[in-house]
Write an enzyme that holds these catalytic residues in place. Structure first.
Site, mmCIF file in Angstrom:
data_model
loop_
_atom_site.group_PDB
_atom_site.id
_atom_site.type_symbol
_atom_site.label_atom_id
_atom_site.label_comp_id
_atom_site.label_asym_id
_atom_site.label_seq_id
_atom_site.Cartn_x
_atom_site.Cartn_y
_atom_site.Cartn_z
ATOM 1 N N ASP A 10 17.915 66.255 50.134
ATOM 2 C CA ASP A 10 17.533 67.143 51.230
ATOM 3 C C ASP A 10 17.189 68.516 50.668
ATOM 4 O OD1 ASP A 10 17.919 65.138 53.151
ATOM 5 O OD2 ASP A 10 20.060 65.544 53.249
ATOM 6 N N LYS A 32 17.503 59.220 48.399
ATOM 7 C CA LYS A 32 16.999 59.148 49.774
ATOM 8 C C LYS A 32 16.022 60.291 50.040
ATOM 9 C CE LYS A 32 19.563 60.287 53.567
ATOM 10 N NZ LYS A 32 18.711 61.120 54.423
ATOM 11 N N ASP A 59 13.963 57.451 54.467
ATOM 12 C CA ASP A 59 14.760 57.633 55.689
ATOM 13 C C ASP A 59 13.945 58.422 56.720
ATOM 14 O OD1 ASP A 59 16.872 57.976 57.514
ATOM 15 O OD2 ASP A 59 17.762 59.627 56.374
ATOM 16 N N LEU A 60 12.949 57.751 57.309
ATOM 17 C CA LEU A 60 12.102 58.436 58.300
ATOM 18 C C LEU A 60 12.384 57.945 59.720
ATOM 19 C CD1 LEU A 60 8.713 58.609 56.334
ATOM 20 C CD2 LEU A 60 10.522 60.325 56.482
ATOM 21 N N LYS A 61 13.268 56.977 59.855
ATOM 22 C CA LYS A 61 13.726 56.503 61.180
ATOM 23 C C LYS A 61 12.574 56.310 62.162
ATOM 24 C CE LYS A 61 18.217 58.871 60.738
ATOM 25 N NZ LYS A 61 17.997 59.762 59.588
ATOM 26 N N PHE A 62 11.703 55.352 61.878
ATOM 27 C CA PHE A 62 10.550 55.119 62.752
ATOM 28 C C PHE A 62 10.995 54.721 64.156
ATOM 29 C CE2 PHE A 62 8.412 53.481 58.651
ATOM 30 C CZ PHE A 62 8.018 54.762 58.298
ATOM 31 N N HIS A 63 10.315 55.256 65.164
ATOM 32 C CA HIS A 63 10.632 54.950 66.570
ATOM 33 C C HIS A 63 9.355 55.198 67.384
ATOM 34 C CE1 HIS A 63 13.713 55.580 70.098
ATOM 35 N NE2 HIS A 63 12.860 54.593 70.311
ATOM 36 N N ASP A 64 8.605 54.126 67.645
ATOM 37 C CA ASP A 64 7.330 54.279 68.352
ATOM 38 C C ASP A 64 6.970 52.914 68.916
ATOM 39 O OD1 ASP A 64 4.696 55.205 69.124
ATOM 40 O OD2 ASP A 64 4.842 56.725 67.550
ATOM 41 N N ILE A 65 5.757 52.755 69.431
ATOM 42 C CA ILE A 65 5.372 51.435 69.946
ATOM 43 C C ILE A 65 5.267 50.460 68.761
ATOM 44 C CG2 ILE A 65 4.224 52.345 72.004
ATOM 45 C CD1 ILE A 65 1.543 51.900 70.546
ATOM 46 N N ASN A 67 3.122 48.384 67.477
ATOM 47 C CA ASN A 67 1.969 48.388 66.578
ATOM 48 C C ASN A 67 2.000 49.586 65.631
ATOM 49 O OD1 ASN A 67 -0.727 47.428 65.722
ATOM 50 N ND2 ASN A 67 -1.336 49.425 66.540
ATOM 51 N N THR A 123 25.063 59.480 64.413
ATOM 52 C CA THR A 123 26.477 59.890 64.361
ATOM 53 C C THR A 123 26.672 61.303 64.895
ATOM 54 O OG1 THR A 123 26.103 60.415 62.062
ATOM 55 C CG2 THR A 123 27.244 58.359 62.515
ATOM 56 N N GLN A 194 29.442 67.990 58.498
ATOM 57 C CA GLN A 194 29.756 66.624 58.889
ATOM 58 C C GLN A 194 31.116 66.628 59.580
ATOM 59 O OE1 GLN A 194 27.826 64.093 58.802
ATOM 60 N NE2 GLN A 194 26.535 64.037 56.972
ATOM 61 N N ARG A 215 25.124 66.836 49.914
ATOM 62 C CA ARG A 215 25.560 68.127 49.365
ATOM 63 C C ARG A 215 26.689 68.106 48.346
ATOM 64 N NH1 ARG A 215 25.426 70.423 55.282
ATOM 65 N NH2 ARG A 215 25.764 68.187 55.566
#
Ligand code: C5P
Length: 242
Positions: A10, A32, A59-65, A67, A123, A194, A215
């Site tokens: 990061d 990562k 680690d891009l956490k895809f969330h879309d339709i 296709n 989380t 955290q 970290r």
């Protein structure tokens, strides 16, 4: 043990990311790349890290339709990542399409498909936020277990979860399911922001397959020494139990 550690890069620049990789690559299993580095350094950073000889968790956490996520999944495979993730709350069809596209892309390249991991409930979300803001009626453990199960049914290889959620996920999905856990802090490290932290030893004992650690290693004055200390901590606790 070494192979199970994934360092969260990061940082804001390619230079910092490559320097950390060089310092740590002999002590950990993978690195990562998350939203921060991906957007600061550009997508080429993944290929550069792979060319430097390390494994990359994208680690891009895809969330879309479905296709759109399928097209992104194909690109993730082409980048050379060994693991990438999608939000399980995108639904079964979205996850299935991601899986299908990743497999097709890997077959076309003649490589093994990367591990495809689902994000269940972030989380950072507390149960009251999940219920009051997002309108989820299940309890937090039930929602985590349900989304882990849905990920498994869609053909995903595992999920990202807090180490505290491992028992719920193992009960829902069995042992043959990868669990990747962030929020790890060695005994000597600060907690930072955290909240629900566990030690590396505890996460491993509870059955985590991979530990994401940022970290405590990346912000250390000497990241290499911090990595050696981390490995020694786990080794000595293991010896104590033998
Ligand atoms: O520095 P630290 O060890 O807290 O970094 C943890 C990494 O894991 C960060 O990249 C953070 O975005 C990621 N992460 C997390 N909690 C999640 C999912 C990912 O801390 N539930």
């Amino acid at each position: 043990m070494r192979e199970k550690i994934i360092v969260a890069l990061d940082v804001d620049s390619e230079g910092e990311a490559l320097a950390l990789t060089e310092a740590l690559k002999d002590y950990v299993g993978a690195f990562k790349v998350g939203l921060q580095l991906f957007h600061r350094a550009g997508h080429g950073i993944v290929t550069k890290l792979v060319e430097a000889g390390v494994k990359v968790f994208l680690d891009l956490k895809f969330h879309d339709i479905p296709n759109t996520v399928a097209q992104a999944a194909a690109a993730a495979v082409e980048s050379g990542a060994f693991m990438f993730n999608v939000h399980a709350s995108g639904g079964k069809k979205m996850m299935q399409e991601a899986r299908k596209a990743a497999q097709a892309s890997a077959a076309a390249l003649g490589i093994a498909p990367p591990l495809l991991i689902g994000v269940t409930v972030l989380t950072s979300l507390a149960e009251d936020e999940l219920q009051d803001e997002l309108g989820v009626e299940r309890s937090l453990p039930e929602q985590v277990a349900a989304l882990a199960r849905l990920s498994q049914e869609a053909g995903l290889d595992g999920v990202v979860a807090s180490a505290r959620e491992i028992p719920w996920i193992r009960a829902a999905c069995g042992d043959d399911f990868v669990i990747v856990t962030p929020g790890i802090r060695p005994l000597w490290a600060a907690g930072d922001d955290q909240k629900r932290i566990v030690t590396p030893q505890k996460a491993l004992e509870d059955g985590a397959d991979y530990l994401v650690i940022g970290r405590p290693l990346t912000a250390a004055a000497d990241p290499r020494e911090a990595a050696k200390k981390l490995l020694a901590e786990v080794a000595s606790e293991n010896k104590g139990e033998a």
